[in-house]
Design an enzyme around this catalytic site. Structure first.
Site, PDB file in Angstrom:
ATOM      1  CD  GLU B 198      12.103   0.834   8.107  1.00 62.25           C
ATOM      2  OE1 GLU B 198      12.925  -0.035   7.734  1.00 62.25           O
ATOM      3  OE2 GLU B 198      11.451   1.537   7.312  1.00 62.25           O
ATOM      4  CG  HIS B 267       2.437  -0.969   2.498  1.00 59.62           C
ATOM      5  ND1 HIS B 267       3.070  -1.986   1.831  1.00 59.62           N
ATOM      6  CD2 HIS B 267       3.317   0.060   2.513  1.00 59.62           C
ATOM      7  CE1 HIS B 267       4.268  -1.580   1.446  1.00 59.62           C
ATOM      8  NE2 HIS B 267       4.444  -0.347   1.847  1.00 59.62           N
TER       9      HIS B 267
END
Lengths: 360, 464
Positions: B198, B267
């Site tokens: 990322e 998450h």
């Protein structure tokens, strides 16, 4: 069993890189070692000399203005490393290649021919500065010169540089990106994320590690398990080169070898430029981590400017004409300092401009 | 004993799916590991494997059937020594016993699948046509997922500098199917699968934007973007200012944000307030399909860096979408979703559905509620919020996210600083509980905002 030195490495061309792993990763080093130094004309070498001298005098002046309180914040000087930016950038094509670096960025801008006045005015935080006084020493850009900064977060310019290379490839404009970073930044994780993608996608980029021996105050051997930084691309199949960053002609030659490979569509190259910074990491560096003798020794034996000067005199340039040149450079720097001191500060309304491009 | 094969749940948010294809027929012998059927969820087509050995007795749900609920018996296997042809389809006994538990038996509820808190975030309520859609425009039905995809495809057709990059955006067709079909239309130079990296690809995207392209960077979820937040904030958001307006960074960072369903604390976070804190960024968080499409198109065209926060739980929901050649909406403008005179609920993203649902409930009790969808979190449309407050004099903020230093906190501050004289009651924030989101279904339910809490807060500011 140690491999015998075969003629392969010396005679084969870059095209063989994909088939011979050993060759692929060392081919560029072999090419450089075979013919290490660029052969300049007198005019070219004079130009390199003048650019290096301009950087040194400019940085000395910046150090002085910092001491007088005219420059604030962080200020990182490039003194000692001049041959790196000058040698590498002299080989680039300014009409299509792009350059990006970290916070020690004054030298790279001067090597690109950006007006010293607007750089110095940025250092003093004035309206006439290249970033209107809103960037400062670490955050300067010139999109016109394809110089993309000037980044204060250590290592960020490596991913951003890979992005510039991505744009070159996407547009098929033939440009190459050059991303400079230090031996300290070379330990950041995103550097390796970028190596991986740059190699995977064969991005046209030259990664340049300016190894000046110290990550701020941490000597290379205290911070790096592998101190031969040019080997750090091996895991990503990026060929590396180790270059004497104190010799502008070797730097230039190495840049040509690297550029030929990258422009040939072979993907990235990693160059380690072995250099040295005479001044502290920043202006507030107490310099407790190294001895005066060590610095003095490099100054006396490896100084890139003295080196070039001796070479010029060997080519028949007179001491007198070099003094003339020095005078001219000093005057140019003095003018930039005057300009930077006497330019007005940004008007208060500038506070709110350039936050966003559009109005919503 | 016959073995019942039930419709499996193939993703955390799957409630039903399509039985796309049977790969076995009645009378076939199967052993564990054999593929029995292909099942299509809203995210992907998956293979359904047998875990038992036996003979396929009866197929109870024909292939091609859509909307098969998770847990429905779709076939029956005859076990060892059983005659496959005599295997009976089970009666719907689970339902029966749930409806009428016999005395002395344990309540059947114990066997029901645990209901997660995100079920309470779901709202089927219809949204009105946005104010920017001209009268007489034809409307079609679209999921938010397809609306987002169409926005990207249209902008890619329009401007060849636009490309999409991220994890699984190309060959996998998008981890949440949002980029489905883009690879086929635009090819691998414009739809780019990245390694799991990322920080690196956010940096490459940002650099490409500085170099003149228009990247759309997908994060599989914004939870993973924390690895990349340095480039979003330090590289993308600040460059224009630091360069005195010289160097632009027209990039969109997009992906799902907020709680999904029982995926745990790492998450399940809403990063709206994080990004909205940073000058130099535009932050958008749409609710329905029309806004998702119109605002994503606007984001891609913007010369500024945009953080575009989607929501996994809304991807599969259908809304009306205007059939316009070029449906682009203004950034920075809130939308009045429902007009009312008694009290205002301000929300954004998935909270808007809850706010609308609360408004309907409250209408039955005689309260006329105005609902505002902020749509853009930065720059925030203060004027619309303050105008509504001036009308209703009471305000609640509903936000699926942590309460501390939230968008709700910001709205409260704005109301106090700039609308104090209009307030008949203190502004009330309705957010998630101030804890990392737990996994256990019952705890997740306790932690997440729901319409009931919004209703209670509205009553509180109305002194009811």
């Amino acid at each position: 069993m140690p491999k015998a030195k075969t003629p392969v490495a010396e005679t084969a061309t870059v095209a063989d890189a994909s088939t011979d792993e050993d060759f692929a990763l060392h081919s560029l080093q072999a090419a450089l070692d075979a013919d290490k130094r660029y052969e300049p004309s007198k005019e070219e070498l004079l130009h390199f000399y003048e650019q290096m001298l301009l950087i040194r005098r400019f940085e000395e002046k910046a150090g002085q203005l910092y001491g007088l309180g005219l420059i604030g914040g962080f200020c990182h000087l490039y003194i000692g490393q001049e041959a790196v930016a000058v040698g590498l950038q002299s080989a680039l094509d300014g009409s299509k290649d792009s350059v990006i670096t970290g916070y020690r960025d004054h030298g790279h801008m001067l090597a690109y021919g950006i007006d010293p006045k607007v750089i110095m005015a940025e250092l003093t935080g004035r309206e006439a500065g290249i970033s209107k006084g809103k960037g400062g020493s670490m955050h300067m850009f010139s999109v016109e010169h394809r110089f993309y900064g000037g980044h204060g977060i250590v290592g960020a310019q490596v991913s951003l540089g890979a992005g510039l290379a991505f744009a070159h490839k996407y547009r098929e404009d033939g440009g190459v990106a050059m991303a400079y970073f230090g031996d300290g930044a070379a330990n950041q994780g995103q550097v390796y994320e970028s190596f991986n993608m740059a190699a995977l996608w064969k991005l046209p980029i030259i990664f340049v590690i300016e190894n000046n021996g110290y990550a701020m105050g941490t000597a290379v051997k205290r911070g790096s398990a592998e101190t031969h930084f040019h080997r750090r691309g091996t895991a990503f199949r990026i060929p590396g080169m180790s270059v004497d960053g104190m010799d502008v002609l070797e730097v230039r030659k190495a840049a040509e070898v690297a550029l030929e490979y990258v422009r040939g569509g072979n993907g990235p190259v990693l160059m380690e430029l072995n250099t040295y910074r005479y001044r502290g990491h920043s202006m507030s560096d107490p310099a407790k981590y190294r001895s005066r003798e060590e610095v003095q020794d490099v100054r006396e034996k490896r100084d890139p400017i003295e080196h070039a000067k001796a070479e010029l005199m060997g080519m028949g340039v007179t001491e007198e004409s070099l003094k003339e040149l020095d005078k001219r450079v000093r005057s140019q720097v003095a003018q930039s300092a005057d300009f930077a001191e006497n330019s007005p500060e940004p008007v208060a309304s500038e506070l709110y401009t350039d936050v966003l491009v559009e109005s919503y | 004993m016959a073995i019942e094969l039930k419709m499996p749940a193939l993703s955390p948010t799957m409630e039903e799916g399509k039985l796309a294809k049977w790969l076995v027929k009645e009378g076939d012998e199967v052993s564990s590991g054999d593929i029995l059927a292909e099942i299509e969820t809203d995210k992907a087509t998956m293979e359904f494997e047998s875990i038992d050995e036996g003979v396929v007795g009866k197929i109870l749900v024909a292939e091609g059937t859509e909307g098969v609920k998770v847990g429905t018996v779709i076939a029956v296997l005859a076990g060892e020594g059983e005659d496959a042809s005599s295997v009976e389809a089970p009666a719907a006994k689970a339902e029966e016993s749930a409806e009428a538990p016999q005395s002395g038996e344990k309540p059947a509820e114990d066997k029901k699948p645990a209901e997660s808190g995100t079920a309470n975030l779901h709202s089927d309520i219809k949204t009105p046509r946005g104010p920017e859609v001209p009268h007489g425009t034809n409307m079609k039905t679209s999921t938010v997922r397809d609306a987002l995809r169409d926005a990207m495809a249209e902008e890619m057709r329009r401007d060849d500098r636009v490309f999409v990059m991220g994890e699984e955006v190309a060959e996998y067709q998008g981890a949440y199917k949002v980029t489905q079909g883009l690879l086929a239309e635009f090819g691998p130079t414009r739809v780019i699968d990245t390694p799991i990296t990322e920080y690196g690809f956010a940096g490459i995207g940002t650099g490409a934007a500085m170099g003149g392209l228009r990247p759309v960077i997908e994060f599989m979820t914004f939870n993973f973007a924390m690895q990349a937040i340095d480039h979003i904030i330090n590289s993308a958001a600040k460059t224009n200012y630091m360069s005195g307006g010289q160097m632009r960074c027209p990039i969109v960072f997009r992906g799902p944000n907020g709680a999904a369903s029982r995926v745990g604390a790492q998450h399940s976070q809403n990063y709206g307030p994080w990004y909205a804190n940073v000058p130099g960024l535009v932050v958008i968080a749409p609710y329905d399909a029309s806004d998702a499409k119109g605002l994503l198109k606007a984001a891609i065209r913007s010369d500024d860096p945009v953080v575009f926060l989607e929501n996994e739980l809304i991807y599969g929901r259908s809304f009306e979408l205007p059939e316009l050649d070029d449906h682009v909406l203004p950034i920075g403008k809130a939308r009045v979703m429902r007009e009312g005179k008694d009290v205002t609920i301000v929300s954004y993203s998935i909270g808007v559905g809850l706010a609308l649902e609360a408004a309907e409930t409250l209408a039955e009790e005689g309260l006329d509620v105005e609902v505002i969808d902020l749509r853009t979190l930065r720059p925030l449309d203060k004027e619309t919020v303050l105008a509504s407050l001036a009308k209703t004099n009471r305000l609640v903020v509903a936000e699926e996210g942590f309460p501390v230093c939230s968008i709700a906190s910001e709205i409260s501050a704005i109301c106090m600083e700039e609308g104090f004289d209009d307030l008949d009651a203190p502004v009330v924030r309705v957010c998630n509980e101030d804890v990392p989101l737990p996994y256990a279904a019952n705890l997740e339910k306790l932690a997440l905002i729901d319409a009931k809490r919004v209703v209670e807060a509205v009553k509180k500011v109305c002194y009811r």
